[in-house]
Structures are given as C-alpha cells and as structure tokens.
Design a protein around this motif. Structure first.
Motif, PDB file in Angstrom:
ATOM      1  N   ILE A   1      35.047 -61.001 -29.964  1.00 24.56           N
ATOM      2  CA  ILE A   1      36.143 -60.579 -30.838  1.00 24.56           C
ATOM      3  C   ILE A   1      35.908 -61.063 -32.268  1.00 24.56           C
ATOM      4  O   ILE A   1      36.257 -60.368 -33.234  1.00 24.56           O
ATOM      5  CB  ILE A   1      37.490 -61.097 -30.293  1.00 24.56           C
ATOM      6  CG1 ILE A   1      37.875 -60.311 -29.034  1.00 24.56           C
ATOM      7  CG2 ILE A   1      38.601 -60.991 -31.336  1.00 24.56           C
ATOM      8  CD1 ILE A   1      39.101 -60.851 -28.320  1.00 24.56           C
ATOM      9  N   LEU A   2      35.308 -62.234 -32.422  1.00 17.49           N
ATOM     10  CA  LEU A   2      35.032 -62.749 -33.765  1.00 17.49           C
ATOM     11  C   LEU A   2      34.126 -61.795 -34.533  1.00 17.49           C
ATOM     12  O   LEU A   2      34.363 -61.498 -35.708  1.00 17.49           O
ATOM     13  CB  LEU A   2      34.395 -64.135 -33.684  1.00 17.49           C
ATOM     14  CG  LEU A   2      35.257 -65.249 -33.079  1.00 17.49           C
ATOM     15  CD1 LEU A   2      34.468 -66.551 -33.019  1.00 17.49           C
ATOM     16  CD2 LEU A   2      36.542 -65.442 -33.875  1.00 17.49           C
ATOM     17  N   LYS A   3      33.090 -61.301 -33.871  1.00 18.99           N
ATOM     18  CA  LYS A   3      32.178 -60.356 -34.529  1.00 18.99           C
ATOM     19  C   LYS A   3      32.901 -59.054 -34.862  1.00 18.99           C
ATOM     20  O   LYS A   3      32.693 -58.473 -35.936  1.00 18.99           O
ATOM     21  CB  LYS A   3      30.969 -60.071 -33.645  1.00 18.99           C
ATOM     22  CG  LYS A   3      29.953 -59.134 -34.306  1.00 18.99           C
ATOM     23  CD  LYS A   3      28.771 -58.851 -33.420  1.00 18.99           C
ATOM     24  CE  LYS A   3      27.735 -58.004 -34.155  1.00 18.99           C
ATOM     25  NZ  LYS A   3      28.288 -56.744 -34.709  1.00 18.99           N
ATOM     26  N   GLN A   4      33.745 -58.601 -33.950  1.00 17.86           N
ATOM     27  CA  GLN A   4      34.481 -57.363 -34.204  1.00 17.86           C
ATOM     28  C   GLN A   4      35.404 -57.514 -35.412  1.00 17.86           C
ATOM     29  O   GLN A   4      35.538 -56.590 -36.221  1.00 17.86           O
ATOM     30  CB  GLN A   4      35.291 -56.984 -32.961  1.00 17.86           C
ATOM     31  CG  GLN A   4      34.434 -56.555 -31.778  1.00 17.86           C
ATOM     32  CD  GLN A   4      35.258 -56.317 -30.522  1.00 17.86           C
ATOM     33  OE1 GLN A   4      36.255 -56.996 -30.276  1.00 17.86           O
ATOM     34  NE2 GLN A   4      34.849 -55.342 -29.720  1.00 17.86           N
ATOM     35  N   LEU A   5      36.027 -58.670 -35.536  1.00 20.87           N
ATOM     36  CA  LEU A   5      36.888 -58.921 -36.692  1.00 20.87           C
ATOM     37  C   LEU A   5      36.073 -58.948 -37.983  1.00 20.87           C
ATOM     38  O   LEU A   5      36.472 -58.364 -38.994  1.00 20.87           O
ATOM     39  CB  LEU A   5      37.637 -60.241 -36.515  1.00 20.87           C
ATOM     40  CG  LEU A   5      38.760 -60.259 -35.471  1.00 20.87           C
ATOM     41  CD1 LEU A   5      39.203 -61.687 -35.186  1.00 20.87           C
ATOM     42  CD2 LEU A   5      39.952 -59.422 -35.937  1.00 20.87           C
ATOM     43  N   VAL A   6      34.931 -59.628 -37.943  1.00 18.15           N
ATOM     44  CA  VAL A   6      34.081 -59.699 -39.139  1.00 18.15           C
ATOM     45  C   VAL A   6      33.586 -58.311 -39.529  1.00 18.15           C
ATOM     46  O   VAL A   6      33.497 -57.978 -40.715  1.00 18.15           O
ATOM     47  CB  VAL A   6      32.900 -60.662 -38.911  1.00 18.15           C
ATOM     48  CG1 VAL A   6      31.911 -60.594 -40.080  1.00 18.15           C
ATOM     49  CG2 VAL A   6      33.404 -62.091 -38.744  1.00 18.15           C
ATOM     50  N   ASP A   7      33.286 -57.484 -38.546  1.00 14.91           N
ATOM     51  CA  ASP A   7      32.819 -56.126 -38.840  1.00 14.91           C
ATOM     52  C   ASP A   7      33.875 -55.309 -39.585  1.00 14.91           C
ATOM     53  O   ASP A   7      33.541 -54.337 -40.277  1.00 14.91           O
ATOM     54  CB  ASP A   7      32.436 -55.402 -37.544  1.00 14.91           C
ATOM     55  CG  ASP A   7      31.107 -55.889 -36.980  1.00 14.91           C
ATOM     56  OD1 ASP A   7      30.338 -56.518 -37.735  1.00 14.91           O
ATOM     57  OD2 ASP A   7      30.842 -55.651 -35.785  1.00 14.91           O
ATOM     58  N   LEU A   8      35.140 -55.703 -39.448  1.00 14.12           N
ATOM     59  CA  LEU A   8      36.232 -54.977 -40.110  1.00 14.12           C
ATOM     60  C   LEU A   8      36.833 -55.787 -41.255  1.00 14.12           C
ATOM     61  O   LEU A   8      37.975 -55.557 -41.655  1.00 14.12           O
ATOM     62  CB  LEU A   8      37.327 -54.630 -39.084  1.00 14.12           C
ATOM     63  CG  LEU A   8      36.910 -53.686 -37.953  1.00 14.12           C
ATOM     64  CD1 LEU A   8      38.056 -53.499 -36.966  1.00 14.12           C
ATOM     65  CD2 LEU A   8      36.479 -52.332 -38.513  1.00 14.12           C
ATOM     66  N   ILE A   9      36.064 -56.704 -41.803  1.00 13.81           N
ATOM     67  CA  ILE A   9      36.581 -57.598 -42.837  1.00 13.81           C
ATOM     68  C   ILE A   9      36.981 -56.850 -44.106  1.00 13.81           C
ATOM     69  O   ILE A   9      37.752 -57.356 -44.927  1.00 13.81           O
ATOM     70  CB  ILE A   9      35.541 -58.698 -43.157  1.00 13.81           C
ATOM     71  CG1 ILE A   9      36.202 -59.873 -43.871  1.00 13.81           C
ATOM     72  CG2 ILE A   9      34.377 -58.129 -43.966  1.00 13.81           C
ATOM     73  CD1 ILE A   9      35.291 -61.078 -44.032  1.00 13.81           C
ATOM     74  N   GLY A  10      36.489 -55.640 -44.267  1.00 16.19           N
ATOM     75  CA  GLY A  10      36.858 -54.844 -45.431  1.00 16.19           C
ATOM     76  C   GLY A  10      38.316 -54.405 -45.427  1.00 16.19           C
ATOM     77  O   GLY A  10      38.848 -53.999 -46.465  1.00 16.19           O
ATOM     78  N   ILE A  11      38.971 -54.494 -44.273  1.00 15.87           N
ATOM     79  CA  ILE A  11      40.404 -54.191 -44.173  1.00 15.87           C
ATOM     80  C   ILE A  11      41.160 -55.489 -44.438  1.00 15.87           C
ATOM     81  O   ILE A  11      40.993 -56.473 -43.717  1.00 15.87           O
ATOM     82  CB  ILE A  11      40.760 -53.629 -42.781  1.00 15.87           C
ATOM     83  CG1 ILE A  11      39.947 -52.359 -42.495  1.00 15.87           C
ATOM     84  CG2 ILE A  11      42.252 -53.341 -42.688  1.00 15.87           C
ATOM     85  CD1 ILE A  11      40.138 -51.819 -41.090  1.00 15.87           C
ATOM     86  N   THR A  12      41.992 -55.498 -45.442  1.00 18.64           N
ATOM     87  CA  THR A  12      42.619 -56.740 -45.899  1.00 18.64           C
ATOM     88  C   THR A  12      43.434 -57.426 -44.812  1.00 18.64           C
ATOM     89  O   THR A  12      43.412 -58.658 -44.690  1.00 18.64           O
ATOM     90  CB  THR A  12      43.503 -56.455 -47.125  1.00 18.64           C
ATOM     91  OG1 THR A  12      42.674 -55.920 -48.173  1.00 18.64           O
ATOM     92  CG2 THR A  12      44.164 -57.726 -47.632  1.00 18.64           C
TER      93      THR A  12
END
Length: 233
Positions: free
Chosen positions: A73-84
């Motif tokens: 889940i951490l990687k998935q969150l980082v992959d979407l870091i462009g969403i504020t």
C-alpha cells in the motif's frame, strides 16, 4: 454515493470505524481504490483520503498494523503522490503529526524501516509531472522539519541526499525537478528544523549553539555535486 459513504465513515461513530478497521476484507476493498488505473479521479481520491486519515487518527494501532501487514500500500500511495489528498495521507503516515506520533510511537515506528523515503525521492527521476515533483518535495520537506529523528536522519544521510541530487542533475529533466529537489536540500540544511515537531521532542538535549546542519549531510551533498560536476566535465 461516494460523498455519502465518506460522510458516514468520517462522522466518527466508534462502532462503524471499529467494524471497518478490524475487517481485513473491508479494508482491502477500501484500499483497492489505489490499484492501477489509467486515471484516478481527484474528487474520489479526496473522499478516500478523508476516510483513511480518519481511521489513522481514530484507530491508529489497528490501522497501522493493517498497513504493516500490507506494505504494498505504501508504494501504491507513493505512485499517486501527484494527487494532493493522497500526499496528505503520506505525510501523516511518515509521522509528521506530532501529537499522533508521540501518542502511538510503537505503532508507527516501523515505517522508519521501510524504503518509503527512497520511493518518494525516486519520483523525481521516474515522473515528468510537476505536481508529482511539488508534492514529493512537500512530503520530504515536512519529513525534514517535523518527522521523528529516525526518518529525518535517514533523509539527511549521504545515501539519500546523493540519490536526490542524482535525479536533480540528470540531463533533460524538467525544471520542476531542480526547483523542488533543491527546496528539499534547503530544508535539510536549515538548522531551525532541530527545534520543530517530533524532532525537537527527541532532541531537546541539543543546545542553541549546536543547531547546525549535520556535517554528514553537507559532505554528502558536496560529494554528490562534485561527482556530477566532474562527470559533466
């Protein structure tokens, strides 16, 4: 319906939150929002993040245990870091909420042993999106100023700063990489960060005279810059 569902979960009714966080199948269903898609709707991401932050704040121990058991889940969150709104979740997870971390240190400390910082730093090299660079920098600057010493020290280490500067000085990278990565370096070199957030809680033995940038951080940056300049020549 997404708005209504979000409001139900975030009205902070104990039984609802307890039922959700203790049911692995429901939690996996919630986090399935992060799974790879062509695009992620920013509005839905906002609802998702609001629910996740509510669980993190109100059900910290079981929530962090779930994330620990599903570290993808951490990687998935980082992959979407462009969403504020997703970026805001990451900021909470890395312990930049002083009250949350000081109250639940044992439940959150394991994050220091993951490679979440490296994953965020690598977004400067793997993405050309200015929003990704800006949000990655915001998370890292927040870590530098407010995160627990373990993560803050890891970020300021020669290996991590070298990794950051490597992406910064690569040829043909967007200007936003240079601007935002340098803002991270400036935050790491700011001696005032030793008086802020959880870093201050665990570093009160520091005197005013010792509030100087970590020499290893400075040396690591200079070494990386020197290597890149030499390579360029």
């Amino acid at each position: 319906f997404p708005f209504i569902a979000c409001e139900i979960f975030t009205c902070e009714i104990e039984m609802i939150l307890k039922t959700l966080v203790e049911d692995e199948e429901l939690m996996l269903l919630l986090f399935s929002f992060l799974e790879a898609k062509e695009t992620h709707n920013s509005l839905l991401a906002g609802y998702f993040s609001k629910v996740v932050i509510c669980l993190l704040v109100r059900k910290t121990i079981p929530f962090m245990q779930f994330i620990k058991d599903h570290q993808e889940i951490l990687k998935q969150l980082v992959d979407l870091i462009g969403i504020t709104s997703i970026m805001e979740v990451l900021k909470r997870l890395v312990g930049t909420d002083e009250h949350l971390y000081s109250s639940y240190t044992s439940a959150m400390q394991w994050v220091e042993d993951t490679d979440i910082l490296e994953m965020i730093v690598d977004k400067f090299g793997s993405s050309d999106c200015p929003e990704v660079h800006a949000n990655a920098a915001e998370v890292l600057c927040t870590v530098a100023r407010y995160a627990p010493p373990g993560l803050a020290t890891k970020l300021s280490s020669p290996s991590c700063t070298g990794r950051l500067l490597k992406h910064t000085l690569e040829d043909s990278r967007p200007k936003s990489v240079l601007v935002n990565s340098l803002s991270v370096c400036i935050s790491l070199l700011d001696p005032k960060r030793f008086t802020l957030g959880t870093y201050h809680i665990y570093s009160r033995q520091l005197t005013h005279g010792s509030m100087v940038p970590n020499p290893e951080t400075v040396e690591g940056m200079l070494y990386s810059l020197g290597g890149q300049i030499q390579y360029g020549c």
